[in-house]
Design an enzyme around this catalytic site. Structure first.
Site, PDB file in Angstrom:
ATOM      1  N   HIS A 147      32.205  50.532  39.384  1.00 35.98           N
ATOM      2  CA  HIS A 147      30.859  50.717  39.946  1.00 35.98           C
ATOM      3  C   HIS A 147      30.840  51.437  41.295  1.00 35.98           C
ATOM      4  CE1 HIS A 147      32.241  47.182  42.152  1.00 35.98           C
ATOM      5  NE2 HIS A 147      31.367  47.514  43.079  1.00 35.98           N
TER       6      HIS A 147
HETATM    7  C1  UD1 Z   1      27.149  46.469  46.321  1.00 33.35           C
HETATM    8  C2  UD1 Z   1      28.099  46.514  47.510  1.00 33.35           C
HETATM    9  C3  UD1 Z   1      29.521  46.699  47.003  1.00 33.35           C
HETATM   10  C4  UD1 Z   1      29.861  45.652  45.970  1.00 33.35           C
HETATM   11  C5  UD1 Z   1      28.831  45.684  44.860  1.00 33.35           C
HETATM   12  C6  UD1 Z   1      29.102  44.636  43.833  1.00 33.35           C
HETATM   13  C7  UD1 Z   1      27.275  47.480  49.623  1.00 33.35           C
HETATM   14  C8  UD1 Z   1      27.333  48.665  50.487  1.00 33.35           C
HETATM   15  N1  UD1 Z   1      27.813  47.646  48.396  1.00 33.35           N
HETATM   16  O1  UD1 Z   1      27.199  47.722  45.680  1.00 33.35           O
HETATM   17  O2  UD1 Z   1      30.407  46.582  48.085  1.00 33.35           O
HETATM   18  O3  UD1 Z   1      31.143  45.923  45.445  1.00 33.35           O
HETATM   19  O4  UD1 Z   1      27.539  45.441  45.437  1.00 33.35           O
HETATM   20  O5  UD1 Z   1      28.160  44.664  42.809  1.00 33.35           O
HETATM   21  O6  UD1 Z   1      26.774  46.458  50.021  1.00 33.35           O
HETATM   22  N2  UD1 Z   1      20.802  47.063  40.993  1.00 33.35           N
HETATM   23  C9  UD1 Z   1      20.146  46.425  39.985  1.00 33.35           C
HETATM   24  N3  UD1 Z   1      20.082  45.060  40.032  1.00 33.35           N
HETATM   25  C10 UD1 Z   1      20.645  44.331  41.007  1.00 33.35           C
HETATM   26  C11 UD1 Z   1      21.304  45.003  42.035  1.00 33.35           C
HETATM   27  C12 UD1 Z   1      21.384  46.361  42.021  1.00 33.35           C
HETATM   28  O7  UD1 Z   1      19.625  47.025  39.067  1.00 33.35           O
HETATM   29  O8  UD1 Z   1      20.548  43.092  40.973  1.00 33.35           O
HETATM   30  C13 UD1 Z   1      20.904  48.538  40.928  1.00 33.35           C
HETATM   31  C14 UD1 Z   1      19.898  49.243  41.776  1.00 33.35           C
HETATM   32  O9  UD1 Z   1      19.489  50.375  41.071  1.00 33.35           O
HETATM   33  C15 UD1 Z   1      20.675  49.689  42.986  1.00 33.35           C
HETATM   34  C16 UD1 Z   1      22.072  49.860  42.420  1.00 33.35           C
HETATM   35  O10 UD1 Z   1      22.185  48.907  41.363  1.00 33.35           O
HETATM   36  O11 UD1 Z   1      20.153  50.826  43.540  1.00 33.35           O
HETATM   37  C17 UD1 Z   1      23.152  49.608  43.403  1.00 33.35           C
HETATM   38  O12 UD1 Z   1      22.976  48.340  44.055  1.00 33.35           O
HETATM   39  P1  UD1 Z   1      23.395  48.179  45.610  1.00 33.35           P
HETATM   40  O13 UD1 Z   1      23.208  46.773  46.029  1.00 33.35           O
HETATM   41  O14 UD1 Z   1      22.754  49.254  46.398  1.00 33.35           O
HETATM   42  O15 UD1 Z   1      24.914  48.532  45.617  1.00 33.35           O
HETATM   43  P2  UD1 Z   1      26.086  48.164  44.641  1.00 33.35           P
HETATM   44  O16 UD1 Z   1      26.549  49.422  43.996  1.00 33.35           O
HETATM   45  O17 UD1 Z   1      25.728  47.021  43.749  1.00 33.35           O
END
Ligand code: UD1
Length: 386
Positions: free
Chosen positions: A205
């Protein structure tokens, strides 16, 4: 002592659960749990509260997704009044996600001692947002609770006073030890007809691996090649699923019968798949550690790691994105020549006990120091000039 614990994103839950459970065993300690809502899907958050017996949060900030600035700022703005109202003796932040840094910053500015669990890890790769979060959180934390010797050494080389560092071990392994016997097969185990030791488990991811069509297509091609030999099981993180759809790669992902795609899994089901696999390909930090604790060979699709002990002691091999290297290492795993390691010291299921002992020892001193600040020209506690 009132101990406010922060969770926000999926990798935080397995680190906070043992700490909350340990606090509850001590009648003179009060846990306060704040969920920032950085992750909010049922599969990314609620499932972990359920599996890991984490109590309902005392406050839910519901910040959600956004750019790094928007998400970090959103957490800060929402956390500040909660912190003022709860008035804890210490704020405990874990790991390296945006919520970790945001809440540490707010607490430091309100004069509340900050304890960072998983302090001192460094990839030395500042293109990773997590590395910025680690550096910045450690720079403002008062109490630095580390998982391994390399982390202590990193902090000392950055000038952190040794009396603020305590090596407590790896708290995420507390959760693994507690949950190991409760691991359960996910429904896809039966649906895909998986068998112990006869498939690879993939998690991927990181923005560097999934945010461009070239890189994501590259990895997809590698998994397509591997699935000719054994099933490749890949529960899709929401970021990865969104990118596969956006880049039009979902159809090619579905064309291979041996590539088993799924939804993000609850902790116990993921643990089952990891522990029963022949090996794992990942870009996650936590999975590098869990495979080391389980003795399962792990290929990390990154050029570096902030967890070098998983390479020096454990089962981890850094393979970057090199196709030939990955295929060669996978062949070695499937031929029974995968890397075997040993569990690092203090990854023993008792880190939360050591964390509480360290807080009991260090929080009163932090609070006393706040009430009588150092004179303007005195050296700071971290050894920097005043
Ligand atoms: C975040 C952390 C990363 C961790 C990862 C684990 C930071 C900078 N990054 O990255 O270190 O390894 O979490 O999962 O804090 N989304 C959903 N549902 C959710 C959460 C996210 O659909 O419950 C989607 C959204 O479109 C979002 C994307 O996933 O834009 C990324 O989520 P985000 O929290 O920005 O970063 P991660 O890639 O999950």
């Amino acid at each position: 002592m009132r101990i406010l614990c922060v969770v926000g994103a999926r990798p935080n839950f397995m680190k906070i659960a043992p700490i909350i459970h340990e606090i509850r065993r001590h009648p003179d300690l009060t846990p306060i749990l704040v969920h920032t809502g950085q992750h909010y899907d049922a599969s990314m958050s609620d499932a972990f509260f359920r599996d890991l017996d984490i109590p309902e949060p005392d406050a839910h900030l519901r910040v959600g997704s956004g750019s790094h600035a928007a998400q970090t700022a959103g957490v800060m703005i929402a956390f500040e009044p909660v912190l003022s109202q709860q008035a804890p003796d210490v704020v405990v932040v874990v790991g390296d996600v945006n919520s970790t840094l945001a809440c540490a910053l707010v607490a430091a500015k309100l004069g509340v001692p900050v304890a960072h669990v998983e302090a001192g890890l460094r990839s030395r790769d500042r293109t990773m947002p997590e590395e910025i979060n680690r550096l910045a959180t450690d720079a403002i934390a008062d109490i630095l609770l580390t998982p391994s010797e390399d982390a202590d050494a990193n902090l000392r080389s950055e000038g952190v006073a040794p009396e603020r560092i305590r090596r407590v071990g790896n708290v995420m392994i507390d959760t693994l030890v507690q949950q190991r016997a409760r691991a359960t097969p996910p429904s896809l185990w039966h649906e895909a007809g998986l068998a112990e030791g006869r498939y690879l488990y993939v998690t991927m991811h990181r923005p560097a691996n999934v945010d461009t069509p070239e890189m994501l297509g590259h990895f997809l091609g590698i998994f397509g090649e591997i699935q000719r030999r054994v099933p490749v099981v890949w529960p899709l993180h929401p970021r990865t699923r969104a990118r596969l759809a956006e880049f039009g790669l979902m159809d090619s992902a579905r064309q291979w019968p041996g590539l088993v795609l799924g939804e993000p899994l609850p902790y116990r089901e993921s643990l089952w798949l990891m522990a029963s696999s022949a090996g794992v390909i990942t870009d996650s930090g936590g999975v590098q550690e869990e495979t080391t604790a389980l003795g399962i060979p792990c290929l990390t699709a990154r050029p570096n790691t902030e967890r070098p002990i998983t390479v020096t002691h454990g089962t981890n091999t850094l393979v970057g994105s090199d196709r030939e290297r990955i295929l060669c290492e996978v062949a070695a795993i499937l031929d029974g020549r995968g890397k075997r390691g040993r569990t690092p010291p203090l990854w023993d299921g008792h880190a939360a006990e050591r964390i509480i002992a360290a807080l009991r020892e260090l929080v009163p001193a932090c609070r006393a120091a706040r009430q009588s600040p150092a004179p303007a020209h005195a050296p700071r506690a971290n050894g920097e000039p005043g």
